[in-house]
Design an enzyme around this catalytic site. Structure first.
Site, PDB file in Angstrom:
ATOM      1  N   CYS A 116      33.505 -20.550 -26.195  1.00 61.06           N
ATOM      2  CA  CYS A 116      32.729 -21.218 -27.368  1.00 61.06           C
ATOM      3  C   CYS A 116      31.445 -20.571 -27.655  1.00 61.06           C
ATOM      4  CB  CYS A 116      32.088 -22.635 -26.886  1.00 61.06           C
ATOM      5  SG  CYS A 116      33.669 -23.507 -26.348  1.00 61.06           S
ATOM      6  N   HIS A 257      26.861 -25.014 -31.783  1.00 57.91           N
ATOM      7  CA  HIS A 257      28.400 -25.160 -31.219  1.00 57.91           C
ATOM      8  C   HIS A 257      28.687 -26.777 -31.299  1.00 57.91           C
ATOM      9  CE1 HIS A 257      32.090 -25.164 -29.550  1.00 57.91           C
ATOM     10  NE2 HIS A 257      31.724 -25.440 -28.325  1.00 57.91           N
ATOM     11  N   ASN A 287      35.934 -29.846 -31.710  1.00 50.62           N
ATOM     12  CA  ASN A 287      35.386 -28.553 -31.106  1.00 50.62           C
ATOM     13  C   ASN A 287      36.548 -27.301 -31.391  1.00 50.62           C
ATOM     14  OD1 ASN A 287      34.793 -26.411 -29.527  1.00 50.62           O
ATOM     15  ND2 ASN A 287      34.117 -28.074 -27.695  1.00 50.62           N
TER      16      ASN A 287
END
Ligand code: UT7
Length: 330
Positions: A116, A257, A287
């Site tokens: 990520c 993020h 995500n």
């Protein structure tokens, strides 16, 4: 020693697949509910790549948009960096496929595997290559097809993630024609966390075998609560550092993020900043790991959220546990 070159962002791009997977669709696949997912994560739907689409397919579309935005020909690229943990295959680097399909005949390429945090880390690598004077135009792409490593029998993970790609082109600030200036960022890690968030199978620890397949080790595994606490702590820490260095009033937008709306809200509360500073699209995409920050960055640009002269703060955190931030002045 050559002088350091001020670096700018000359173009931004994004691409998400057309297919939408809603929470109601997931209700039919695992024991979950739209209400649970929305309350605990803020996610309402995510995009899923169709059959035949690979990670480079999405990456190339995002890259083309970034190049068009910048008015730069692929032949003028010096380097392509792809941040991904779901590349087309373990090797060669997906960046090489992206460069080849773009027609970037004069560029080199490699991948960055930082989950990520991939885009913010790869951006610092790419932008600093420009700053050093070694390269003039570096394309950084964050691209993932996480749906191919999700276990759609595991409600702890499969509701959270989606697919997509985003890209940024770094050039000298002069060539960037008034777009954002790269100011720097940070990279940190807390090692020894292989059991917290990982795709365990297929590497040298658990090479592919019948056993790894039976144990479902080729799917993502995650200790959600540990990640939650870690993410709030480091997100708050990263934003606090920027506030201390530049002052609260300098911050135009925070594009974190896109991990979980509750994580974002908890971290913002810890640093005492209002949620209206944050750009979030997690409700639509979930995500998307390395793709989440560059997709959101392009959408924030389109929405007019990048304010001239103000800071764009992009904190990211995830498997590794690797974390860091990217800082631009728009
Ligand atoms: O880029 C980093 C990637 N990682 C992440 O984004 C994960 C970060 N962590 C999180 O976002 C949160 O920890 C989750 C959303 C994963 C979980 O939220 P939580 O508030 O920490 O819930 P929990 O894990 O404490 O689980 C609460 C309950 C459990 O049931 P019991 O044991 O209380 O009966 C879970 O089994 O919720 C259950 N649960 C679900 N229920 C319905 C877990 N997943 C689901 C689900 N639907 N999808």
């Amino acid at each position: 020693m050559t002088e350091l070159v001020p670096v700018g962002v000359a173009g931004l791009g994004r691409c998400v697949p057309d297919k939408v997977l809603t929470n109601f669709d997931l209700e039919k696949m695992v024991d979950t509910s739209d209400e649970w997912i929305v309350q605990r994560t803020g996610i309402r739907e995510r995009r899923i790549a169709g059959e035949g689409t690979v990670t480079s397919t999405l990456a190339i579309q995002a890259a083309r948009q970034a190049l068009e935005h910048a008015g730069v020909d692929p032949l003028d690229l010096d380097l392509v960096v792809c941040a991904t943990v779901t590349g087309d295959q373990p090797f060669p680097a997906t960046a090489c496929r992206i460069g080849f399909d773009l027609g970037a005949k004069n560029a080199g390429g490699f991948d960055v595997a930082a989950a990520c945090s991939g885009f913010v880390i790869a951006s610092q690598v790419g932008a600093n290559m420009v700053r050093s004077g070694q390269f003039r135009r570096v394309l950084v792409v964050g691209a993932e097809i996480l749906s191919r490593i999700l276990d759609y029998t595991d409600r702890n993970t499969c509701v959270l993630f989606g697919d997509g790609a985003g890209a940024a082109l770094y050039t000298s600030l002069a060539d960037a024609k008034g777009q954002g200036e790269f100011l720097g960022g940070s990279m940190s890690m807390e090692g020894g966390a292989e059991d917290v968030l990982a795709n365990p199978g297929g590497g040298s620890r658990f090479p592919a075998s019948l056993e790894t397949i039976e144990k479902r080790l080729h799917f993502m595994k995650m200790g959600g609560t540990k990640v939650f606490r870690f993410a709030v702590r480091v997100f708050a820490d990263l934003v606090r550092r920027v506030v201390e260095q530049y002052g609260r009033e300098q911050i135009g937008v925070i594009i974190p993020h896109q991990v979980n709306q509750r994580i974002i809200e908890a971290a913002m509360e810890q640093v005492g900043l209002p949620m209206d500073l944050v750009f979030s699209n997690i409700d639509r995409y979930g995500n998307t790991s390395a793709a989440s920050v560059p997709i959101a960055l392009r959408e924030a640009y389109d929405a007019g959220r990048l304010q001239k002269g103000k800071l764009v703060v992009m904190p990211a955190f995830g498997a590794g546990m690797a974390w860091g931030h990217l800082l631009l002045r728009w």
